[in-house]
Design a protein around this motif. Structure first.
Motif, mmCIF file in Angstrom:
data_model
loop_
_atom_site.group_PDB
_atom_site.id
_atom_site.type_symbol
_atom_site.label_atom_id
_atom_site.label_comp_id
_atom_site.label_asym_id
_atom_site.label_seq_id
_atom_site.Cartn_x
_atom_site.Cartn_y
_atom_site.Cartn_z
ATOM 1 N N LYS A 102 43.725 32.178 84.480
ATOM 2 C CA LYS A 102 43.706 33.004 85.520
ATOM 3 C C LYS A 102 43.873 34.452 84.876
ATOM 4 N N SER A 103 43.312 35.353 85.275
ATOM 5 C CA SER A 103 43.728 36.987 85.048
ATOM 6 C C SER A 103 44.202 37.559 86.146
ATOM 7 N N LYS A 104 44.898 38.760 85.605
ATOM 8 C CA LYS A 104 45.202 39.760 86.925
ATOM 9 C C LYS A 104 45.562 41.027 86.081
ATOM 10 N N GLU A 160 50.556 44.646 91.243
ATOM 11 C CA GLU A 160 49.769 43.537 90.573
ATOM 12 C C GLU A 160 48.525 43.059 91.322
ATOM 13 N N MET A 161 47.569 42.954 90.962
ATOM 14 C CA MET A 161 46.220 42.753 91.864
ATOM 15 C C MET A 161 45.522 41.910 90.675
ATOM 16 N N ASP A 162 44.609 41.215 91.550
ATOM 17 C CA ASP A 162 43.420 40.374 90.926
ATOM 18 C C ASP A 162 42.276 40.919 90.400
ATOM 19 N N THR A 163 41.411 40.610 89.538
ATOM 20 C CA THR A 163 40.218 41.110 89.108
ATOM 21 C C THR A 163 39.349 41.645 90.103
ATOM 22 N N ASN A 164 39.409 41.137 91.349
ATOM 23 C CA ASN A 164 38.545 41.696 92.481
ATOM 24 C C ASN A 164 39.462 42.782 93.098
ATOM 25 N N GLY A 165 40.623 43.214 92.861
ATOM 26 C CA GLY A 165 41.023 44.283 93.433
ATOM 27 C C GLY A 165 41.828 43.925 94.754
ATOM 28 N N ALA A 168 48.104 50.387 83.094
ATOM 29 C CA ALA A 168 47.959 49.273 83.653
ATOM 30 C C ALA A 168 47.327 48.231 82.540
ATOM 31 N N LYS A 169 47.640 47.262 82.591
ATOM 32 C CA LYS A 169 47.387 46.129 81.465
ATOM 33 C C LYS A 169 46.793 44.972 82.103
ATOM 34 N N PHE A 170 45.515 44.514 81.454
ATOM 35 C CA PHE A 170 44.855 43.217 81.834
ATOM 36 C C PHE A 170 45.284 42.005 81.247
ATOM 37 N N ILE A 171 45.853 41.058 82.134
ATOM 38 C CA ILE A 171 46.748 39.978 81.581
ATOM 39 C C ILE A 171 45.929 38.614 81.878
ATOM 40 N N VAL A 172 45.690 37.834 80.626
ATOM 41 C CA VAL A 172 45.117 36.431 80.842
ATOM 42 C C VAL A 172 46.185 35.526 80.604
ATOM 43 N N ASP A 173 46.463 34.669 81.689
ATOM 44 C CA ASP A 173 47.298 33.387 81.705
ATOM 45 C C ASP A 173 46.141 32.245 81.250
ATOM 46 N N THR A 195 39.198 45.745 81.959
ATOM 47 C CA THR A 195 38.604 44.394 81.511
ATOM 48 C C THR A 195 38.070 44.564 80.102
ATOM 49 N N LYS A 196 37.583 45.758 79.926
ATOM 50 C CA LYS A 196 36.799 45.832 78.486
ATOM 51 C C LYS A 196 37.970 46.329 77.468
#
Length: 255
Positions: A231-233, A147-152, A221-226, A195-196
């Motif tokens: 927050k996104s991860k 798991e990582m944030d959108t900044n890597g 991988a999957k982009f998840i928005v809470d 992200t796209k």
């Protein structure tokens, strides 16, 4: 389902009244004790589902001391007291009881509090069991889960990373993925695409091990928005294809 209740009460008449009430509502009173010592021994021996605990008992061990002593058993404790003493209540809070009943209490108040304590305890055990199952899966997974944030920044990574590199999970958590990439720009491109598109499958990513050798992977991988936390991860897995790629290269060179 059997609901085992231990009554810890130094007033015999009060204890018997509580026992009769519980009997009418199909609770199984496994014992009635009057002292702190008996309460500790009985709790450890019979493991009740909930304890109704008077704060004032017949020896020098009060109900709060008992609750503190048996805290490791994770049994819900409901304190019974004739006095809403602020100092005692504050001390009792440290044992994390389910609640308090001020004497004299009504029958429906007692039953409702007991039912809620049992329900809460049952749900906590289920959640804990699920967490333990998840932990076993997480620790034994063959691919590298992350798991990582959108900044890597790496938020979580499975212990299996050690099977594919010389890094431990502890060393990597909190670091940036790009620091280990053969080409850091590949990570930026990967995050931009995710992200796209919100999901990617079998995306090639190459990393550097401690000794500088390459670890070739494909990433899904999957982009998840809470929305609740705003927050996104990114969550996903890395499949190590280093051996496969090297074997193909070897065969190609030998032709």
């Amino acid at each position: 389902m059997e609901r085992k209740i231990l009554i810890v009460e130094n007033e015999i008449i009060v204890a018997e009244d509580i026992k009769k009430i519980l009997g009418r509502h199909n609770f199984n009173v496994i014992d009635v004790v009057q002292s702190g010592k008996e309460a500790i021994e009985t709790s450890r021996k019979k493991l009740p589902d909930t304890i109704l605990m008077d704060i004032m008992l017949d020896d020098d061990i009060n109900g709060i001391d008992v609750a503190s002593e048996i805290k490791d058993l994770n049994i819900p404790v409901i304190f019974l007291t004739a006095f809403a003493d602020a100092e005692k209540i504050e001390k009792a809070k440290l044992t994390e009881p389910f609640g308090y009943l001020i004497k004299p209490f009504r029958e429906r108040e007692l039953i409702a509090t007991l039912e809620m304590a049992l329900y809460k305890n049952m749900m906590e055990k289920r959640i804990l069991g699920t967490l333990h199952d998840y932990q076993r899966i997480f620790e034994n997974i063959q691919d590298i889960y992350f798991e990582m944030d959108t900044n890597g920044k790496i938020l979580q990574i499975s212990p299996s990373i050690l099977d594919h590199s010389s890094y431990t999970a502890e060393e990597l958590i909190g670091t940036k993925v790009e620091d280990f990439a053969v080409n850091p720009d590949d990570i930026d491109a990967f995050i931009s695409k995710l992200t796209k598109d919100l999901i990617v499958k079998d995306y090639p990513l190459y990393f550097k091990d401690v000794d500088g050798s390459q670890i070739m992977t494909i990433c899904s991988a999957k982009f998840i928005v809470d929305k609740r936390l705003d927050k996104s991860k990114i969550v996903g897995s890395l499949h190590n294809i280093t051996d496969t790629m090297q074997s193909k290269e070897s065969i190609k060179n030998n032709i």
